[in-house]
Design a protein around this motif. Structure first.
Motif, PDB file in Angstrom:
ATOM      1  N   ASP A  46       0.823  -1.208   0.000  1.00  0.00           N
ATOM      2  CA  ASP A  46       0.000   0.000   0.000  1.00  0.00           C
ATOM      3  C   ASP A  46       0.857   1.259   0.000  1.00  0.00           C
ATOM      4  O   ASP A  46       0.615   2.205  -0.765  1.00  0.00           O
ATOM      5  CB  ASP A  46      -0.931   0.007   1.224  1.00  0.00           C
ATOM      6  N   ASN A 184      -6.520   3.435  -1.371  1.00  0.00           N
ATOM      7  CA  ASN A 184      -5.412   2.557  -1.716  1.00  0.00           C
ATOM      8  C   ASN A 184      -5.232   1.415  -0.718  1.00  0.00           C
ATOM      9  O   ASN A 184      -4.470   0.493  -0.949  1.00  0.00           O
ATOM     10  CB  ASN A 184      -4.121   3.391  -1.793  1.00  0.00           C
ATOM     11  N   ARG A 185      -5.962   1.473   0.415  1.00  0.00           N
ATOM     12  CA  ARG A 185      -5.743   0.485   1.477  1.00  0.00           C
ATOM     13  C   ARG A 185      -6.202  -0.904   1.055  1.00  0.00           C
ATOM     14  O   ARG A 185      -7.259  -1.070   0.455  1.00  0.00           O
ATOM     15  CB  ARG A 185      -6.499   0.893   2.746  1.00  0.00           C
ATOM     16  N   SER A 186      -5.408  -1.913   1.408  1.00  0.00           N
ATOM     17  CA  SER A 186      -5.801  -3.296   1.148  1.00  0.00           C
ATOM     18  C   SER A 186      -6.828  -3.778   2.160  1.00  0.00           C
ATOM     19  O   SER A 186      -7.510  -4.772   1.926  1.00  0.00           O
ATOM     20  CB  SER A 186      -4.572  -4.211   1.196  1.00  0.00           C
ATOM     21  N   SER A 192      -3.153   4.763   7.817  1.00  0.00           N
ATOM     22  CA  SER A 192      -1.954   5.242   7.137  1.00  0.00           C
ATOM     23  C   SER A 192      -1.805   6.746   7.296  1.00  0.00           C
ATOM     24  O   SER A 192      -2.796   7.457   7.476  1.00  0.00           O
ATOM     25  CB  SER A 192      -2.016   4.900   5.638  1.00  0.00           C
TER      26      SER A 192
END
Length: 496
Positions: A46, A184-186, A192
């Protein structure tokens, strides 16, 4: 006596018990470790995607900069608003303003915003920082006068016709940075953030209200650690929060991701009963087998020890003999100084090729040459330097003529190169190339007519017949060599 025999078994039993306990403990953490590694890899990915996304803007700014450098200053500064040269598509889901602040205080952008009276880009932090550090960088946070939003600018000194004229910059909204981190986070459980080199939060997915504020003590510690330890760092705090963080040299900023491990696994479970039973049964069975093997081994050890000692001695002797034989075989056909093949190997191969060439009606070729004025070289520089020069020449000749069947030291300072199925024109071309190569080395020889070591030689190539002999074949090449010497050396001659 029996007690002494049983001592090793008891010792091994204790070792096995310790290993059993360790294995149970390892098993209980294995699943946790795999989960942690998986989470770390996800967060690394990420952060890397976010870094690449942000660095893509840096690359694009540099691309615009290189394009503007090809224009004239009047072309670049032809309008204050909606400058077509700045209408660059960043291939992003976000809208950005791109603009130029000139050294004379002028301003142009790709938007329709007209600077207010008294606006001077030279007073803006993005302008000052880019000129001061003279590179492409991410500025400190400031308020955009168009949107009134907090932004950072990717700025770089601008050159037109290779002359510094101002600063090129594009804006990124802080809320866009946070949005990018969020999308964008998995996993939704990841938190983040991005921090600039001043310790100011640029983006924060867990607490957007903290954006544009100074980081707290915990992140200051991680920030300092990331600067001292390049690459990805991982740390578990309070036995629960897993952090992945690093300092990006590309962007000059700190990137971090965090996850609560308790959401994925129970780190405090200790006993895995099924695994404990399996391990105990395994080690009990292992101990029974080990004891049985120990009894059998006692009966075998005494009879095998002496044989092993003799075999070891024989192996050492055989190895020494094999090494000695290999060395003798090598020395039999190689020259001790240069490592090239010697006269014996040369004669054997030439005899073989003359016979083969007669049968197949193919050319046998020979380039025979020696070092000009080498006796004088030895007299002036000494035999040690002479040997060093011969070794250097041999190495260069072997590399240059790596397609030859053999490169040999024929004797003293004389060398011979054997080719097969190559006519005399080809060999003559090879010899010219070799001559130029040796000249290019320019090995000093102050008593030579040329000031450096040179070679002279003869080239011979024939399709053997019944009258062809090794001696005649070599003599023809040798005669050509002496003709080359008579013509002034530092050259090759071919046989008639």
């Amino acid at each position: 006596m029996k007690q002494k025999k049983l001592d090793p078994i008891r010792f091994l039993a204790l070792i096995m018990l310790i290993l059993n306990v360790y294995n149970i403990h390892s098993f209980k953490t294995e699943a946790v470790q795999r989960t942690e590694e998986h989470l770390v890899n996800m967060m690394k990915t990420d952060l890397k995607i976010f870094e690449d996304w942000l660095f893509d803007y840096v690359d694009n700014v540099d691309l615009i900069k290189s394009q503007l450098n090809q224009l004239t200053l009047s072309e670049v500064n032809y309008t204050v608003t909606e400058n077509k040269h700045l209408a660059y598509n960043f291939s992003s889901e976000f809208v950005h303003e791109t603009y130029i602040g000139f050294l004379d205080g002028q301003f142009t952008s790709n938007t329709n915003w007209i600077p207010s009276e008294g606006y001077d880009p030279r007073e803006r932090s993005w302008f000052k920082d880019a000129l001061e550090k003279n590179r492409t960088l991410i500025s400190n946070i400031y308020v955009d006068q168009i949107s009134n939003h907090s932004v950072i600018a990717i700025s770089t000194p601008l050159y037109v016709q290779d002359k510094l004229v101002g600063v090129l910059s594009t804006d990124l909204y802080l809320e866009d940075l946070t949005t990018k981190l969020l999308t964008n986070r998995s996993s939704d459980n990841f938190e983040s953030l991005a921090i600039n080199d001043q310790g100011i939060i640029l983006a924060n997915t867990s607490a957007p209200s903290q954006i544009n504020k100074k980081i707290d003590d915990l992140f200051m510690i991680l920030f300092d650690s990331a600067r001292e330890n390049p690459g990805y760092n991982t740390e578990i705090i309070d036995d629960r929060d897993l952090y992945v963080y690093y300092f990006s040299d590309k962007l000059n900023c700190f990137l971090s991701a965090k996850v609560d491990l308790s959401l994925y696994t129970n780190r405090f479970s200790f006993w895995v009963h099924s695994q404990t039973i399996v391990n105990l049964l395994f080690w009990i069975l292992f101990m029974g087998v080990l004891f049985y093997i120990h009894i059998l081994n006692e009966r075998i050890i005494e009879t095998t020890t002496s044989l092993e000692e003799k075999n070891t001695s024989l192996k050492v002797i055989n190895t020494q003999l094999e090494t000695a034989n290999n060395l003798l075989a090598y020395r039999a056909i190689h020259d001790g100084l240069t490592g090239l093949h010697n006269r014996f190997a040369f004669d054997d191969l030439l005899d073989e090729l003359i016979s083969k060439g007669f049968q197949e009606q193919k050319y046998v070729g020979l380039i025979l040459f020696d070092v000009d004025d080498f006796k004088v070289y030895n007299d002036v520089y000494g035999h040690v330097q002479g040997d060093a020069a011969l070794s250097l020449l041999a190495n260069e000749i072997a590399h240059f003529c790596d397609q030859a069947l053999m490169v040999a030291r024929y004797g003293g300072e004389e060398f011979a190169i054997i080719y097969y199925d190559q006519d005399i024109e080809t060999l003559e071309s090879i010899s010219k190339g070799l001559l130029e190569h040796i000249r290019s080395l320019k090995i000093p020889h102050k008593l030579s007519d040329y000031g450096y070591i040179s070679i002279s030689g003869g080239v011979n190539a024939v399709i053997p017949d019944l009258t062809t002999s090794r001696g005649m074949f070599i003599h023809q090449a040798d005669t050509a060599l002496y003709r080359a010497k008579a013509k002034g050396k530092n050259q090759f001659a071919r046989t008639y």
